[in-house]
Design a protein around this motif. Structure first.
Motif, mmCIF file in Angstrom:
data_model
loop_
_atom_site.group_PDB
_atom_site.id
_atom_site.type_symbol
_atom_site.label_atom_id
_atom_site.label_comp_id
_atom_site.label_asym_id
_atom_site.label_seq_id
_atom_site.Cartn_x
_atom_site.Cartn_y
_atom_site.Cartn_z
ATOM 1 N N ARG A 165 0.832 -1.200 0.000
ATOM 2 C CA ARG A 165 0.000 0.000 0.000
ATOM 3 C C ARG A 165 0.866 1.250 0.000
ATOM 4 O O ARG A 165 1.899 1.300 0.678
ATOM 5 C CB ARG A 165 -0.883 -0.052 1.256
ATOM 6 C CG ARG A 165 -2.061 0.838 1.205
ATOM 7 C CD ARG A 165 -3.162 0.398 2.151
ATOM 8 N NE ARG A 165 -4.148 1.466 2.221
ATOM 9 C CZ ARG A 165 -4.974 1.745 1.233
ATOM 10 N NH1 ARG A 165 -4.951 1.036 0.124
ATOM 11 N NH2 ARG A 165 -5.836 2.734 1.334
ATOM 12 N N ASP B 51 -7.226 3.438 -4.867
ATOM 13 C CA ASP B 51 -8.315 2.995 -3.987
ATOM 14 C C ASP B 51 -9.708 3.365 -4.510
ATOM 15 O O ASP B 51 -10.534 2.515 -4.810
ATOM 16 C CB ASP B 51 -8.183 3.656 -2.605
ATOM 17 C CG ASP B 51 -7.246 2.867 -1.704
ATOM 18 O OD1 ASP B 51 -6.636 1.907 -2.197
ATOM 19 O OD2 ASP B 51 -7.143 3.225 -0.516
ATOM 20 N N GLY C 294 -7.296 -1.777 -2.737
ATOM 21 C CA GLY C 294 -7.782 -1.389 -1.425
ATOM 22 C C GLY C 294 -9.064 -0.581 -1.554
ATOM 23 O O GLY C 294 -9.150 0.328 -2.380
ATOM 24 N N GLU D 262 -2.601 0.724 -4.371
ATOM 25 C CA GLU D 262 -1.921 -0.513 -4.001
ATOM 26 C C GLU D 262 -1.241 -1.154 -5.207
ATOM 27 O O GLU D 262 -1.761 -1.102 -6.324
ATOM 28 C CB GLU D 262 -2.915 -1.502 -3.370
ATOM 29 C CG GLU D 262 -3.418 -0.975 -2.033
ATOM 30 C CD GLU D 262 -4.279 -1.972 -1.273
ATOM 31 O OE1 GLU D 262 -4.616 -3.033 -1.836
ATOM 32 O OE2 GLU D 262 -4.602 -1.662 -0.111
#
Lengths: 155, 582
Positions: free
Chosen positions: B396, B428, B539, B534
């Motif tokens: 991440r 994300d 994510g 990520e």
């Protein structure tokens, strides 16, 4: 091994169904006589000898009408020296190259006839062609492959 | 003898005899033609030879099963109907069927039987090993076959090209990458060394120029090349065919020199059996050598045979040098002002922080989350890769700033594409200007940038969860399939360039353009951003349900590079060339 044994018998009987029956009988004897096999000798030649005896027995028990070949022609074919294992290997190796030269339709027909073992009548019906036409097409492809094999082996 | 045979008629009759059956009158006709013409007999023989070879190269289910341990099934009554004579159904007796079934097993079993029976005796019966499944299917084409449990993937191959060292291929089309399966057929290279593991357990170290023909798991034919063969007990019976001779290995190590007109073999350890031409199952023992073509043996030939240990040491040394050079390149790249992030996967990174060495300050270091494993990277022990095979595995990062173009580049070693979408790099929230770079289950690369996330589209995350807002206006740029299961374990360089100024999206595989697509007016967005994102997963921390889309890449990602620029194809190619491991 099985294709070669099959080819050995088919050449002498010229009949697919009879060949399958003699092939089965030959396989049975190979199994029964496994302990008789002499290590150090050619396994292929040993199996062909067994096949030869089975062929003789088969011919003896069939009516002449059911056999394709007369005794004279059978003996001519049987007496001809079969190609050696090395020659057969070379032929198979050459054929693998040669089939790459077939066009899509030809490859498909060979696949259907050999690997998929589809009866010619079924192939003909699917392709909306006559049985004779499919037979001739197959024959031409085999001839072409045979010529290609010859060229490669002679090289 | 009759000379002028009707060849068309003869061919028709022969075809009938091989493909169908001859009528009584046709049978008489064939008999008569063959009796009266030697030429016809020769033609008959030739066509039968071709037919037999075809049966061998394209074995029918029936002939394959005749030689398989499952042969009993072939002789079940229902199958017998299919294969028995149509003219005289039911001729075959059940007793024969069963016995024949058993007899078939022996054709394979006899090999093992003979080997076992002989103990140390110099005989290996090899009835089936060299001629099974010699199917000329295009190499490494995945196929599917139906099994009782559903559809199962299959591949074609008898051996794996484990490693190549400085191999020169005749051309790019014939180039084979390390780890590739070797299907039946020819295999040639003009220089260097290749290490080949056959499925039976035998390993060949081959020095070029070499020309081989892979025949089966158990056999290879060698026309040219210098070879060292290592055959463990499990591979006893492995056959190398050379100069008309079968070299049958009885569990040993031997050398073969088929270069510069030579044809000689030497046993380094154990013993081999020579069969064919001037040999009649002659045993060659450790320390002995012989010529396969009656020429004098060159006593120095063992010194020319490739030694795997020495070659591997040389390979390790070369790898170290190449890695040092690559590190230098990465260090220079780290100072490139266009760089957004550079995760070099160096072998020393502490804890769970995944270093970003870019000199710019857009991106944080990556954070390893979940069960991620560090594994040898592309430079083996010199570098590190991160394996993310679990759904919760992720790297991440957070990237600030706005950008005007994107270039993404990474190396990936994919084990499988087991999810519908498999992440390379995903932002994300997938908000305006944010990128998604992934691979679909069928091997197609997907690159997209959100254009307008205010457009309401809803996406279901599970049967018991309410749908969530997911995609707004965007366009996914697909490549053709660039990955297939046969590439498992191979490192592949992937790159995607999003160029709003030129209105083009270009994707690359191994430094070469794999697809290029125009950005249509409605999908143009020139203010780009990334935010939280990520590597190797997706994510979704702000979702409103506990369900999350599973998109982890089952594989290893190395050296993710992100630039605020649309790199040219030459620059992408340079990154690939300098980074590829020889």
């Amino acid at each position: 091994m099985q294709p070669r044994l099959y080819g050995f018998i088919l050449k002498r009987l010229a009949d697919r169904d009879q060949t399958l029956e003699v092939l089965q009988r030959t396989n049975l004897v190979i199994w029964q006589k496994a302990t008789d096999y002499r290590p150090g000798t050619s396994f292929e030649a040993w199996t062909f000898t067994i096949a030869r005896f089975q062929l003789m027995a088969w011919r003896k028990n069939q009516s002449r009408n059911r056999l394709v070949f007369s005794d004279t022609v059978y003996e001519q074919i049987d007496n001809e020296t079969d190609s050696s294992q090395v020659d057969d290997d070379a032929r198979v190796s050459a054929l693998k190259d040669c089939v790459k030269q077939l066009n899509v339709d030809e490859s498909k027909l060979i696949e259907q006839r050999y690997r998929e073992d589809i009866p010619l009548a079924t192939i003909a019906s699917t392709m909306n062609m006559s049985l004779d036409a499919i037979g001739m097409r197959l024959s031409r492809i085999r001839k072409k492959l045979g010529q290609c094999i010859q060229r490669k082996i002679q090289k | 003898m009759r000379d002028n045979i009707d060849s068309a008629e003869l061919d028709r009759l022969i075809s009938l005899s091989t493909d169908q059956s001859l009528s009584h009158s046709d049978a008489q006709k064939l008999d008569s033609i063959l009796e009266n013409s030697a030429e016809a007999q020769q033609r008959y023989n030739e066509l039968h030879k071709t037919h037999t070879a075809l049966c061998e190269v394209f074995p029918s289910r029936m002939l394959r099963d005749f030689a398989s341990p499952q042969a009993q099934d072939v002789f079940s009554p229902s199958r017998m109907v299919a294969h028995s004579s149509s003219r005289q159904p039911g001729r075959l007796v059940p007793r024969i069927q069963l016995a024949a079934a058993l007899s078939i097993c022996l054709l394979i079993g006899l090999t093992g039987y003979m080997i076992g029976k002989n103990g140390g005796e110099p005989y290996v019966a090899t009835p089936d090993l060299t001629h099974t499944d010699t199917t000329p299917i295009p190499k490494n084409t995945p196929t599917k076959k139906k099994t009782w449990g559903g559809v199962e993937s299959t591949l074609t191959g008898h051996a794996v090209l484990r490693k190549t060292i400085d191999v020169s291929w005749p051309n790019d089309e014939q180039k084979i990458t390390d780890g590739s399966l070797l299907p039946p057929g020819g295999f040639a290279f003009s220089g260097g060394v290749a290490v080949i593991d056959f499925f039976c357990g035998a390993t060949l170290v081959v020095e070029g120029p070499a020309q081989l023909d892979v025949i089966s798991d158990w056999a290879v034919s060698v026309k040219n090349g210098r070879i060292e063969a290592t055959v463990p007990p499990a591979a006893q019976g492995f056959i190398v065919k050379a100069a008309g001779t079968d070299i049958i290995d009885l569990g040993t190590r031997f050398a073969l020199d088929m270069s510069e007109g030579r044809a000689q073999v030497a046993v380094i350890d154990g013993e081999v059996l020579l069969r064919g031409k001037q040999f009649d199952d002659d045993l060659l023992q450790a320390g002995e050598q012989t010529s396969l073509d009656r020429e004098a043996v060159d006593s120095e030939f063992l010194s020319r045979i490739p030694q795997l240990d020495a070659i591997e040491q040389q390979s390790r040394d070369d790898l170290k040098k190449q890695h040092a050079s690559y590190r230098h390149f990465m260090k220079e790249l780290a100072a490139d002002p266009r760089l957004i992030a550079l995760f070099p996967a160096e072998k020393k990174f502490t804890g769970r922080r995944y270093p970003n060495i870019a000199k710019t300050d857009f991106a944080s270091a990556g954070q390893l989350l979940g069960l991620v494993e560090t594994v040898p990277g592309r430079f083996e022990k010199e570098s590190v890769g991160v394996l993310m095979s679990r759904p919760g595995s992720r790297i991440r990062t957070k990237i600030n700033g706005t950008f005007s173009a994107y270039t993404f580049s990474c190396w990936a070693k994919i084990n499988s594409l087991k999810h519908k979408y498999n992440a390379l790099f995903l932002s994300d929230g997938y908000e305006n200007g944010e990128p998604h770079w992934q691979i679909r289950h069928d091997g197609q690369l997907m690159f997209s940038v959100m254009v307008d996330d205010s457009q309401e589209l809803f996406y279901s995350t599970g049967p018991n969860s309410p749908p969530i807002q997911d995609k707004g206006l965007h366009h996914v740029y697909f490549s053709d399939a660039v990955w297939m299961p046969s590439m498992t374990g191979q490192w592949v360089h992937l790159a995607a360039v999003y160029d709003p100024a030129a209105r083009l999206v270009t994707q690359y595989v191994n430094g070469t353009v794999t697809c290029q697509e125009k950005i249509e007016n409605e999908f143009v967005i020139d203010t780009l951003q990334i935010g939280a994102a990520e590597i190797g997963n997706w994510g979704q921390p702000f979702r409103k349900t506990p369900d999350f889309a599973v998109r982890n890449l089952d594989g290893v990602i190395d050296e993710m590079i992100i630039l605020n620029a649309a790199l040219s194809s030459d620059e992408i190619h340079d990154i690939y060339v300098v980074g590829r491991v020889h």
